[in-house]
Design a protein around this motif. Structure first.
Motif, PDB file in Angstrom:
ATOM      1  N   LEU A 132       0.681  -1.113  -0.068  1.00 50.31           N
ATOM      2  CA  LEU A 132       0.168  -0.031  -0.107  1.00 50.31           C
ATOM      3  C   LEU A 132       0.967   1.227   0.139  1.00 50.31           C
ATOM      4  O   LEU A 132       0.505   2.320  -0.748  1.00 50.31           O
ATOM      5  CB  LEU A 132      -0.900  -0.164   1.301  1.00 50.31           C
ATOM      6  CG  LEU A 132      -2.049   0.925   1.119  1.00 50.31           C
ATOM      7  CD1 LEU A 132      -3.000   0.761   0.138  1.00 50.31           C
ATOM      8  CD2 LEU A 132      -2.901   0.824   2.560  1.00 50.31           C
ATOM      9  N   LEU A 133       1.950   1.211   0.805  1.00 50.60           N
ATOM     10  CA  LEU A 133       2.763   2.473   0.986  1.00 50.60           C
ATOM     11  C   LEU A 133       3.649   2.444  -0.444  1.00 50.60           C
ATOM     12  O   LEU A 133       3.940   3.783  -0.730  1.00 50.60           O
ATOM     13  CB  LEU A 133       3.796   2.427   2.082  1.00 50.60           C
ATOM     14  CG  LEU A 133       4.587   3.457   2.220  1.00 50.60           C
ATOM     15  CD1 LEU A 133       3.808   4.772   2.491  1.00 50.60           C
ATOM     16  CD2 LEU A 133       5.471   3.130   3.652  1.00 50.60           C
ATOM     17  N   THR A 134       3.767   1.356  -1.216  1.00 52.60           N
ATOM     18  CA  THR A 134       4.360   1.556  -2.536  1.00 52.60           C
ATOM     19  C   THR A 134       3.673   2.240  -3.188  1.00 52.60           C
ATOM     20  O   THR A 134       4.011   3.140  -4.347  1.00 52.60           O
ATOM     21  CB  THR A 134       4.998   0.169  -2.978  1.00 52.60           C
ATOM     22  OG1 THR A 134       5.782  -0.509  -1.922  1.00 52.60           O
ATOM     23  CG2 THR A 134       5.676   0.353  -4.618  1.00 52.60           C
ATOM     24  N   GLU A 135       2.375   1.866  -3.377  1.00 53.92           N
ATOM     25  CA  GLU A 135       1.455   2.562  -4.186  1.00 53.92           C
ATOM     26  C   GLU A 135       1.107   4.163  -4.016  1.00 53.92           C
ATOM     27  O   GLU A 135       1.167   4.782  -4.878  1.00 53.92           O
ATOM     28  CB  GLU A 135      -0.076   2.058  -4.144  1.00 53.92           C
ATOM     29  CG  GLU A 135      -1.023   2.703  -5.045  1.00 53.92           C
ATOM     30  CD  GLU A 135      -2.277   2.083  -4.968  1.00 53.92           C
ATOM     31  OE1 GLU A 135      -3.509   2.867  -5.327  1.00 53.92           O
ATOM     32  OE2 GLU A 135      -2.614   0.737  -4.271  1.00 53.92           O
ATOM     33  N   LEU A 136       1.295   4.448  -2.793  1.00 54.22           N
ATOM     34  CA  LEU A 136       1.017   5.805  -2.279  1.00 54.22           C
ATOM     35  C   LEU A 136       2.319   6.417  -2.519  1.00 54.22           C
ATOM     36  O   LEU A 136       2.460   7.745  -3.035  1.00 54.22           O
ATOM     37  CB  LEU A 136       0.930   6.066  -0.789  1.00 54.22           C
ATOM     38  CG  LEU A 136      -0.454   5.530  -0.550  1.00 54.22           C
ATOM     39  CD1 LEU A 136      -0.525   5.283   1.314  1.00 54.22           C
ATOM     40  CD2 LEU A 136      -1.457   6.667  -0.595  1.00 54.22           C
ATOM     41  N   ALA A 137       3.428   6.063  -2.544  1.00 58.20           N
ATOM     42  CA  ALA A 137       4.725   6.699  -3.054  1.00 58.20           C
ATOM     43  C   ALA A 137       4.751   6.790  -4.681  1.00 58.20           C
ATOM     44  O   ALA A 137       5.196   7.964  -4.989  1.00 58.20           O
ATOM     45  CB  ALA A 137       5.948   5.936  -2.541  1.00 58.20           C
ATOM     46  N   ASP A 138       4.072   5.872  -5.272  1.00 53.28           N
ATOM     47  CA  ASP A 138       4.398   6.009  -6.675  1.00 53.28           C
ATOM     48  C   ASP A 138       3.300   6.910  -7.245  1.00 53.28           C
ATOM     49  O   ASP A 138       3.680   7.715  -8.383  1.00 53.28           O
ATOM     50  CB  ASP A 138       3.908   4.576  -7.110  1.00 53.28           C
ATOM     51  CG  ASP A 138       5.273   3.667  -7.082  1.00 53.28           C
ATOM     52  OD1 ASP A 138       6.388   4.288  -6.901  1.00 53.28           O
ATOM     53  OD2 ASP A 138       5.083   2.373  -7.249  1.00 53.28           O
ATOM     54  N   THR A 139       1.995   6.722  -6.735  1.00 54.79           N
ATOM     55  CA  THR A 139       0.914   7.708  -7.589  1.00 54.79           C
ATOM     56  C   THR A 139       0.280   8.338  -6.554  1.00 54.79           C
ATOM     57  O   THR A 139      -0.719   9.371  -6.833  1.00 54.79           O
ATOM     58  CB  THR A 139      -0.146   6.689  -8.012  1.00 54.79           C
ATOM     59  OG1 THR A 139      -0.584   5.819  -7.030  1.00 54.79           O
ATOM     60  CG2 THR A 139       0.607   5.968  -9.068  1.00 54.79           C
ATOM     61  N   ALA A 284       4.211   9.361   6.716  1.00 54.29           N
ATOM     62  CA  ALA A 284       3.240   8.907   6.164  1.00 54.29           C
ATOM     63  C   ALA A 284       1.768   9.919   6.447  1.00 54.29           C
ATOM     64  O   ALA A 284       1.090  10.328   5.690  1.00 54.29           O
ATOM     65  CB  ALA A 284       2.627   7.568   5.954  1.00 54.29           C
ATOM     66  N   ALA A 285       1.838  10.236   7.691  1.00 53.12           N
ATOM     67  CA  ALA A 285       0.766  11.216   8.275  1.00 53.12           C
ATOM     68  C   ALA A 285       1.205  12.792   7.747  1.00 53.12           C
ATOM     69  O   ALA A 285      -0.113  13.250   7.719  1.00 53.12           O
ATOM     70  CB  ALA A 285       0.846  11.262   9.677  1.00 53.12           C
ATOM     71  N   ALA A 286       2.214  12.917   7.341  1.00 47.00           N
ATOM     72  CA  ALA A 286       2.514  14.132   6.763  1.00 47.00           C
ATOM     73  C   ALA A 286       2.328  14.121   5.152  1.00 47.00           C
ATOM     74  O   ALA A 286       2.760  14.870   4.539  1.00 47.00           O
ATOM     75  CB  ALA A 286       3.968  14.620   6.888  1.00 47.00           C
ATOM     76  N   ARG A 287       2.050  13.092   4.510  1.00 47.68           N
ATOM     77  CA  ARG A 287       1.731  12.702   3.291  1.00 47.68           C
ATOM     78  C   ARG A 287       3.301  12.741   2.577  1.00 47.68           C
ATOM     79  O   ARG A 287       3.197  13.126   1.234  1.00 47.68           O
ATOM     80  CB  ARG A 287       0.782  13.656   2.490  1.00 47.68           C
ATOM     81  CG  ARG A 287      -0.424  13.695   3.295  1.00 47.68           C
ATOM     82  CD  ARG A 287      -1.633  14.576   2.698  1.00 47.68           C
ATOM     83  NE  ARG A 287      -2.827  14.805   3.418  1.00 47.68           N
ATOM     84  CZ  ARG A 287      -4.051  15.349   3.075  1.00 47.68           C
ATOM     85  NH1 ARG A 287      -3.937  15.811   1.755  1.00 47.68           N
ATOM     86  NH2 ARG A 287      -4.841  15.435   3.966  1.00 47.68           N
ATOM     87  N   ASP A 288       4.229  12.364   3.120  1.00 51.04           N
ATOM     88  CA  ASP A 288       5.580  12.376   2.576  1.00 51.04           C
ATOM     89  C   ASP A 288       6.091  11.088   2.254  1.00 51.04           C
ATOM     90  O   ASP A 288       6.504  10.179   3.311  1.00 51.04           O
ATOM     91  CB  ASP A 288       6.546  13.036   3.366  1.00 51.04           C
ATOM     92  CG  ASP A 288       7.741  13.493   2.532  1.00 51.04           C
ATOM     93  OD1 ASP A 288       8.103  13.380   1.569  1.00 51.04           O
ATOM     94  OD2 ASP A 288       8.569  14.179   3.413  1.00 51.04           O
TER      95      ASP A 288
END
Length: 307
Positions: A132-139, A284-288
């Motif tokens: 899930l974190l990989t997806e968030l980092a990519d897109t 992640a909480a900071a959307r970084d």
């Protein structure tokens, strides 16, 4: 007041009694954990048929998990946490909720599984979180959401702090699972005093850990983590600066855990992985999500899990 609300609910044929959540929080602050858990059992049973709603069930499940944990019902707490993760996954898949909330729920679930020695289940949950974190980092997120994800993260941290520090029944304390906004004035005061005392213990232990790491370093890592989690819960409302304020503490915790990993090759890597996942969660909480993914990947490496 609760009796009045119950009478109104009964007259209306309504299973949902107003005030139960507040009543449970008060019971928890007073150390009456079994009663608080019973109250939350009632509330969740009344809310569950209505579905997720606008997040009402998710926030209530957080309180329920905390109450069950404090009441000494770990199997029920884990089952409730699994329900929360499953619900957040379904909401994210249907674009009714942020991916970040699913991620935060998974990370919290990992912490609880690890706290109860359920390593295999924790490893599976970590792999889900990593994907899930990989997806968030990519897109990034699939759509724009309001900023409540960070409050969700902070409430999950209160649970992590509860695992690290058992509840004390001798005085009012903040109910785990509840953010500071919902604490009573006495509980807020106790939290501030507790953080000051914990900081003093960390500072006093640091030179001892430097001189005698065999005896004190692991204890210092644990105490520092508890202080960091408490500080993060209370610092989350500093909207524009919370990462800048908290990151030095998280960095310090990672550095301490690295020292422990070098000193104790058996337990140290697990402590380091936990500190890295904590810092990943902060990013992640900071959307970084880029740095969050880097820390999470490094944690999996230290645990010798697939990346």
């Amino acid at each position: 007041m609760l009796a009045v609300a119950r009478a109104q609910a009964e007259a209306a044929g309504e299973p949902l009694v107003k005030g139960v959540r507040e009543w449970a929080a008060g019971l928890s602050e007073a150390g009456r954990y079994a009663e608080a858990a019973d109250a939350m059992d009632h509330l969740v049973a009344a809310l569950r048929p209505r579905g997720p709603g606008s997040g009402t069930l998710a926030w209530t499940l957080l309180d329920h998990i905390a109450a069950l944990h404090d009441a000494g019902r770990p199997a029920d707490a884990l089952a409730a946490f699994e329900d929360l993760v499953t619900m957040e996954a379904a909401e994210a898949a249907a674009d009714r909720g942020p991916l970040a909330c699913h991620l935060h729920a998974l990370t919290g679930y990992v912490r609880m599984l690890d706290a109860h020695g359920l390593g295999e289940r924790a490893a599976l949950a970590r792999q889900e979180a990593f994907a899930l974190l990989t997806e968030l980092a990519d897109t990034g997120e699939r759509k724009e959401w309001s900023g409540y994800q960070r409050s969700f993260w902070a409430e999950l941290l209160t649970l992590a702090a509860a695992y690290a520090e058992p509840s004390e029944p001798d005085a009012p304390s903040p109910p785990p699972g509840a953010a500071p906004l919902r604490w009573s004035p006495r509980a807020k005061w106790r939290s501030v005093e507790g953080r000051h005392a914990l900081r003093a213990r960390v500072d006093a232990l640091a030179p001892r850990a430097a001189d005698d790491p065999d005896r004190y370093l692991a204890q210092l890592v644990c105490l520092h983590r508890s202080f960091t989690l408490r500080s993060a819960v209370c610092g989350e409302k500093q909207v524009y600066r919370f990462v800048d304020e908290l990151r030095p503490l998280y960095d310090e915790g990672v550095d301490l855990a690295r020292r422990l990993a070098r000193h104790d090759p058996v337990e140290g890597p697990r402590a380091l992985a936990a500190s890295l996942i904590d810092r990943s969660s902060l990013y992640a909480a900071a959307r970084d999500f880029g740095p969050a993914l880097a820390d999470f990947r490094q944690a999996l490496t230290h645990l010798e899990e697939p990346v």
